[in-house]
Design a protein around this motif. Structure first.
Motif, PDB file in Angstrom:
ATOM      1  N   ILE A 163      41.385  47.725  40.047  1.00 13.81           N
ATOM      2  CA  ILE A 163      41.751  49.056  39.553  1.00 13.81           C
ATOM      3  C   ILE A 163      41.849  49.014  38.029  1.00 13.81           C
ATOM      4  CG2 ILE A 163      43.665  50.725  39.446  1.00 13.81           C
ATOM      5  CD1 ILE A 163      44.098  50.124  42.449  1.00 13.81           C
ATOM      6  N   ASN A 191      40.850  33.541  56.675  1.00 10.39           N
ATOM      7  CA  ASN A 191      40.476  34.948  56.483  1.00 10.39           C
ATOM      8  C   ASN A 191      40.711  35.401  55.052  1.00 10.39           C
ATOM      9  OD1 ASN A 191      39.637  35.252  59.054  1.00 10.39           O
ATOM     10  ND2 ASN A 191      41.517  36.187  59.804  1.00 10.39           N
ATOM     11  N   PHE A 195      38.026  36.710  52.342  1.00  9.19           N
ATOM     12  CA  PHE A 195      38.233  37.975  51.611  1.00  9.19           C
ATOM     13  C   PHE A 195      38.047  37.748  50.104  1.00  9.19           C
ATOM     14  CE2 PHE A 195      40.804  40.976  49.224  1.00  9.19           C
ATOM     15  CZ  PHE A 195      40.471  42.192  49.810  1.00  9.19           C
ATOM     16  N   ASN A 199      35.106  39.418  47.837  1.00  9.25           N
ATOM     17  CA  ASN A 199      35.540  40.419  46.871  1.00  9.25           C
ATOM     18  C   ASN A 199      35.588  39.921  45.432  1.00  9.25           C
ATOM     19  OD1 ASN A 199      36.374  43.038  48.389  1.00  9.25           O
ATOM     20  ND2 ASN A 199      36.990  41.328  49.676  1.00  9.25           N
TER      21      ASN A 199
ATOM     22  N   LYS B  39      45.376  62.561  32.998  1.00  8.83           N
ATOM     23  CA  LYS B  39      44.265  61.630  32.819  1.00  8.83           C
ATOM     24  C   LYS B  39      44.498  60.414  33.721  1.00  8.83           C
ATOM     25  CE  LYS B  39      41.903  58.904  29.345  1.00  8.83           C
ATOM     26  NZ  LYS B  39      41.952  58.332  28.030  1.00  8.83           N
ATOM     27  N   SER B  41      41.613  58.331  34.739  1.00 10.75           N
ATOM     28  CA  SER B  41      40.695  57.272  34.302  1.00 10.75           C
ATOM     29  C   SER B  41      40.126  57.651  32.939  1.00 10.75           C
ATOM     30  CB  SER B  41      39.585  57.075  35.322  1.00 10.75           C
ATOM     31  OG  SER B  41      38.727  58.178  35.290  1.00 10.75           O
ATOM     32  N   GLY B 210      40.555  53.911  46.898  1.00 10.17           N
ATOM     33  CA  GLY B 210      41.908  53.373  46.846  1.00 10.17           C
ATOM     34  C   GLY B 210      42.489  53.505  45.463  1.00 10.17           C
ATOM     35  N   TYR B 211      41.604  53.811  44.518  1.00 10.10           N
ATOM     36  CA  TYR B 211      41.992  53.898  43.122  1.00 10.10           C
ATOM     37  C   TYR B 211      43.036  54.988  42.858  1.00 10.10           C
ATOM     38  CZ  TYR B 211      41.259  54.795  38.138  1.00 10.10           C
ATOM     39  OH  TYR B 211      41.436  54.999  36.804  1.00 10.10           O
ATOM     40  N   LYS B 215      50.501  54.732  47.042  1.00 11.97           N
ATOM     41  CA  LYS B 215      50.825  53.326  47.253  1.00 11.97           C
ATOM     42  C   LYS B 215      51.138  53.027  48.736  1.00 11.97           C
ATOM     43  CE  LYS B 215      53.606  49.636  45.259  1.00 11.97           C
ATOM     44  NZ  LYS B 215      54.072  49.073  46.495  1.00 11.97           N
ATOM     45  N   LYS B 222      46.276  47.776  53.652  1.00  6.86           N
ATOM     46  CA  LYS B 222      46.239  46.313  53.518  1.00  6.86           C
ATOM     47  C   LYS B 222      46.874  45.649  54.743  1.00  6.86           C
ATOM     48  CE  LYS B 222      47.874  46.365  49.220  1.00  6.86           C
ATOM     49  NZ  LYS B 222      48.258  46.085  47.856  1.00  6.86           N
ATOM     50  N   LYS B 226      44.989  43.076  57.805  1.00  5.09           N
ATOM     51  CA  LYS B 226      45.472  41.789  58.326  1.00  5.09           C
ATOM     52  C   LYS B 226      45.716  41.894  59.834  1.00  5.09           C
ATOM     53  CE  LYS B 226      47.900  40.996  54.095  1.00  5.09           C
ATOM     54  NZ  LYS B 226      49.203  41.083  53.479  1.00  5.09           N
ATOM     55  N   LEU B 231      40.082  40.971  57.555  1.00  7.38           N
ATOM     56  CA  LEU B 231      40.001  40.518  56.165  1.00  7.38           C
ATOM     57  C   LEU B 231      38.684  39.829  55.828  1.00  7.38           C
ATOM     58  CD1 LEU B 231      43.530  39.121  55.324  1.00  7.38           C
ATOM     59  CD2 LEU B 231      42.361  41.009  54.222  1.00  7.38           C
ATOM     60  N   TRP B 236      36.160  45.296  49.506  1.00  4.45           N
ATOM     61  CA  TRP B 236      36.961  46.449  49.082  1.00  4.45           C
ATOM     62  C   TRP B 236      36.801  46.635  47.576  1.00  4.45           C
ATOM     63  CZ3 TRP B 236      43.034  46.620  49.133  1.00  4.45           C
ATOM     64  CH2 TRP B 236      43.446  47.910  48.781  1.00  4.45           C
ATOM     65  N   LEU B 237      36.251  47.764  47.210  1.00  8.28           N
ATOM     66  CA  LEU B 237      36.033  48.061  45.789  1.00  8.28           C
ATOM     67  C   LEU B 237      36.855  49.300  45.436  1.00  8.28           C
ATOM     68  CD1 LEU B 237      32.165  47.670  46.037  1.00  8.28           C
ATOM     69  CD2 LEU B 237      33.741  45.978  45.142  1.00  8.28           C
ATOM     70  N   PRO B 238      38.091  49.121  44.993  1.00  9.55           N
ATOM     71  CA  PRO B 238      38.937  50.284  44.740  1.00  9.55           C
ATOM     72  C   PRO B 238      38.367  51.209  43.658  1.00  9.55           C
ATOM     73  CG  PRO B 238      40.211  48.258  44.635  1.00  9.55           C
ATOM     74  CD  PRO B 238      38.784  47.873  44.686  1.00  9.55           C
ATOM     75  N   TYR B 239      37.607  50.653  42.755  1.00 13.53           N
ATOM     76  CA  TYR B 239      37.066  51.466  41.664  1.00 13.53           C
ATOM     77  C   TYR B 239      35.612  51.087  41.415  1.00 13.53           C
ATOM     78  CZ  TYR B 239      36.268  53.114  36.897  1.00 13.53           C
ATOM     79  OH  TYR B 239      35.746  53.731  35.789  1.00 13.53           O
ATOM     80  N   ILE B 240      34.773  52.086  41.331  1.00 16.26           N
ATOM     81  CA  ILE B 240      33.358  51.830  41.018  1.00 16.26           C
ATOM     82  C   ILE B 240      32.942  52.781  39.910  1.00 16.26           C
ATOM     83  CG2 ILE B 240      31.025  52.311  41.910  1.00 16.26           C
ATOM     84  CD1 ILE B 240      31.763  49.766  42.959  1.00 16.26           C
TER      85      ILE B 240
END
Lengths: 423, 357
Positions: A163, A191, A195, A199, B39, B41, B210-211, B215, B222, B226, B231, B236-240
């Motif tokens: 982030i 696992n 991950f 990632n 703001k 980002s 997720g960005y 919370k 998350k 598990k 997992l 997982w790419l919270p921000y692209i």
């Protein structure tokens, strides 16, 4: 007010229960520990504020930061790779936040600046403040986080650091899964490690074995290295061999002595077979109750700067590991250090080291013995050795990692599912 | 002519993308200001565009001053009712356009309360099905409502070449905020069941998002990764970065994967439209907006919302019918070219707002 009375009543009942079940002594001990922990937290919070203030100044000036998630402390006897990566990236102008794991709060002794650009912080405190800490570096252009082990906190750290636009690197320096199988890394989760692999923007591994193990994620090999400044070998040391135990050959080892990889049976068998060979064993983690023949001298821990006093008198050095995936996947730091001190190396259990100059790999105990005899007599060609050693300096390793970082940083995130894994 | 676009958040969401695409193709005679209340980002999405000024301001007094001083010809407020009181009291010469894009019921409270500035000329919504929702929520309030599908950036239509030696797993792409409307939990359930049933194929779930999420949702997400033992199968790419999104869709398609959306409600379905333009096959929930996007199921696969077995059945059909899959990809791509082209969209949008001027 009502809540306060309820809470007081609850505490009173719990106290009575502890006194009744565990005794008054335990009760006071628990009270003391609670106050002690609160004090530690309070002090750490103060230190964090100080950290934030100073960090912003330095990070702004340097405009590039690396956070290292380490399994051991900065000033640890082991974990040399983590510390050297930190030091060498510091030399390359990075601000380093060295975050280290501890088993409990008492071990959180290293907090603060080591020098103007390296700050040490326990993992627990880092996790408690992760958003605040990462936000401190919002304005920094180049942000990297390196995992030296796949801790259970990795999922949180990776997702939050992404982030904040950090580039994530997993540095595979050991086969943690094999350690786990030998009950040496009970924190490990396969696992979580997968991950972390999936990632991370970039994976690096120390050996060809680890590269092959994680080949789906295309790691780049960046072996271990050495730093000449760790060893005081410029000083002239005169050691008389006559003062030592007599022996045709003096054989030495320094490093971790865990039975998970150190082949004690091999060493003891050779020592018994050749009573006039003298073994000097330096290190830590020796199994309890081990009976050693007289010609094996266990020294214990020796600081790196004093190692040369011992190594100088050796004829050959050894890496006598058990044959296992754990050994085969390792790249022992000591090999570089032995070679720097101009000692030939006889290895058992790590086949890939045969490509290093003056490193001889034995497959049987007889071969090990023969190679000890052979290497005692060989002349070391300085040019050949120094060519290899020059390329194995920690600063060269940092240079390679930085090259990889620069190569992929424009493709952060996207790289994960596009180019690198499928090259 | 002076235009002011007002939106709550400066981030990388669908609304910011639409604004950006329009600005790209506006005539140069139009002077554009943007005003965001928060703001989240950086302004990277608007870099290099012909924009006069970008304001980040949540103070209503200051917003009022900005509006009064600049004497805009048009103010386009997109789901930002906080400023409606100010817009209620401005010069009549300034025309107000409202755009409703939020699929979140609670965020459309202002529509149900009819908190609409008096100078509002018209309302624009991005789909027919969403227009019906707004009409019913406005409950006979007299104002013209126009539907105009969103547009997709040209970069999604471009070809992208990949060079790979081998493919190790089939990616399933899910994009969105981690919240109950986007229904990420259903995605995890589908994926968990899929890998339980399909042992011979190695799947990978690529989550982009997720960005901007809450919370609590992120922590739950998350926790369930598990708990469901996923997992080792998650990227997982919270921000692209927005400009990298086309590569993701195309990459997923190239590797034999597909895009999936489990949304409970959408006003348009921006990510579906982006997939269509990127030739990435889609499997999406059967909500009205999605049915409209895919022309029922001509352009992709619809599964019954809440029915994970139906979703898995559709996944199996997609994976085992190359011809059918390609047919739907081509249909979708052609529709995207026809209806989501940013130049055509901008022309239509200008026609709507300048009508009867």
């Amino acid at each position: 007010m009502r809540n306060f009375i309820i809470s007081l009543k609850r505490k009173y009942i719990i106290s009575l229960k502890i006194i009744k079940e565990e005794g008054i002594k335990t009760f006071f001990k628990k009270i003391f520990m609670k106050i002690f922990n609160k004090l530690i937290t309070f002090t750490n919070n103060l230190k964090f504020k100080e950290f934030a203030k100073k960090t912003i100044e330095i990070a702004k000036e340097k405009d590039k930061i690396i956070i290292i998630i380490s399994g051991v402390k900065f000033n640890s006897y082991s974990g040399n790779r983590n510390t050297n990566i930190a030091l060498n990236f510091y030399k390359r102008g990075y601000f380093i936040l060295f975050v280290y794991f501890t088993w409990n709060k008492k071990e959180e002794t290293e907090i603060g600046f080591v020098n103007k650009g390296i700050y040490l912080l326990p993992l627990r405190i880092f996790m408690e403040n992760i958003y605040k800490v990462l936000e401190l570096f919002y304005f920094v252009s180049k942000k990297i986080i390196i995992f030296e082990f796949p801790c259970k906190e990795s999922i949180d750290i990776i997702s939050i650091s992404k982030i904040y636009d950090f580039l994530v690197i997993y540095d595979i320096k050991d086969d943690w899964e094999e350690f786990y199988k030998l009950k040496e890394a009970n924190w490990y989760s396969k696992n979580i490690e997968i991950f972390v692999c999936k990632n991370s923007d970039l994976l690096i591994s120390v050996s060809i074995g680890l590269k092959n193990k994680f080949n789906d994620y295309k790691p780049f090999i960046v072996p271990n290295g050495y730093d000449p400044s760790n060893f005081n070998i410029e000083t002239k040391i005169e050691i008389s061999r006559e003062n030592l135990k007599k022996g045709d050959i003096i054989i030495g080892y320094f490093g971790h002595l865990t039975s998970a990889w150190f082949n004690w049976d091999l060493i003891i068998e050779i020592a018994e077979k050749y009573p006039n060979w003298f073994f000097e064993i330096i290190g830590y983690g020796m199994p309890d109750g081990l009976k050693l023949p007289k010609n094996i001298n266990y020294i214990g821990k020796v600081k790196r700067e004093f190692l040369y006093y011992h190594v100088k008198k050796w004829d050959v050095s050894i890496v006598p590991f058990k044959k296992s995936l754990l050994s085969e996947h390792s790249d022992p730091l000591k090999v570089y250090e032995y070679l720097y001190m101009k000692k030939p190396v006889i290895v058992y259990g790590i086949n890939h080291l045969k490509n290093y100059p003056y490193v001889f790999v034995a497959n049987t105990i007889d071969e090990f013995i023969e190679l000890i005899k052979y290497s005692k007599e060989i002349n070391i060609d300085d040019d050949k050795l120094y060519k290899f050693l020059n390329n194995s300096l920690w600063n060269k390793r940092a240079e390679k990692i930085e090259f990889l970082i620069n190569h992929i940083s424009t493709q952060k995130n996207i790289f994960i599912i596009t180019n690198w894994r499928f090259r | 002519m002076k235009f002011l676009f007002i939106y709550q958040y400066l981030s990388i969401g669908g609304v910011e993308t639409i604004i950006k695409n329009r600005i790209k193709f506006f005539p140069k005679s139009i002077k554009i200001d943007l005003l965001f209340l928060y703001k989240i980002s950086s302004i990277e999405i608007f870099e290099g565009l012909n924009i006069n000024k970008i304001y980040i301001e949540k103070n209503l007094k200051k917003i009022k001053n900005i509006i009064m001083e600049n004497k805009y010809d048009y103010i386009i407020s997109i789901d930002t009712p906080q400023v409606h009181e100010i817009l209620d009291n401005i010069n009549e010469k300034t025309k107000i356009i409202l755009e409703v894009h939020t699929g979140y019921y609670e965020n459309r409270e202002y529509i149900r309360r009819k908190n609409i500035p008096k100078n509002t000329k018209l309302i624009i919504v991005p789909s027919k099905s969403f227009k019906n929702i707004i009409l019913s929520e406005l409950n006979n309030y007299n104002i013209p409502i126009y539907e105009l599908p969103n547009c997709v950036d040209k970069i999604f239509f471009e070809e992208y070449e990949f060079k790979f030696s081998k493919i190790i797993s089939i990616p399933i792409l899910w994009v969105g905020r981690l919240d109950s409307l986007k229904n990420w939990l259903e995605m995890l359930k589908i994926f968990k069941k899929l890998i339980e049933i399909t042992k011979d194929i190695n799947f990978e779930l690529v989550i982009v998002g997720g960005y901007k999420s809450n919370k609590v949702d992120v922590d739950n997400f998350k926790y369930l990764l598990k708990e469901y033992e996923l997992l080792d199968k998650i990227i997982w790419l919270p921000y692209i970065n927005y400009y990298n999104m086309p590569k993701i869709y195309k990459m997923v398609s190239y590797r034999g994967g597909f895009f999936i959306s489990t949304s409970k409600s959408e006003s348009f379905g921006m990510t579906v439209a982006e997939s269509m333009a990127s030739k990435c096959p889609v499997i999406i929930s059967n909500i009205d907006t999605y049915k409209e996007l895919l022309d029922e199921s001509k352009g992709g696969f619809l599964y019954e919302l809440g029915n994970i077995y139906d979703a898995i059945e559709k996944i199996n059909i997609l994976l085992n019918n190359e011809e059918l899959k390609n047919e739907k990809i081509i249909y979708s791509y052609n529709k995207a070219l026809r209806e989501f082209d940013p130049i055509k969209h901008t022309k239509k949008w200008l026609n709507i707002i300048l009508k009867d001027n």
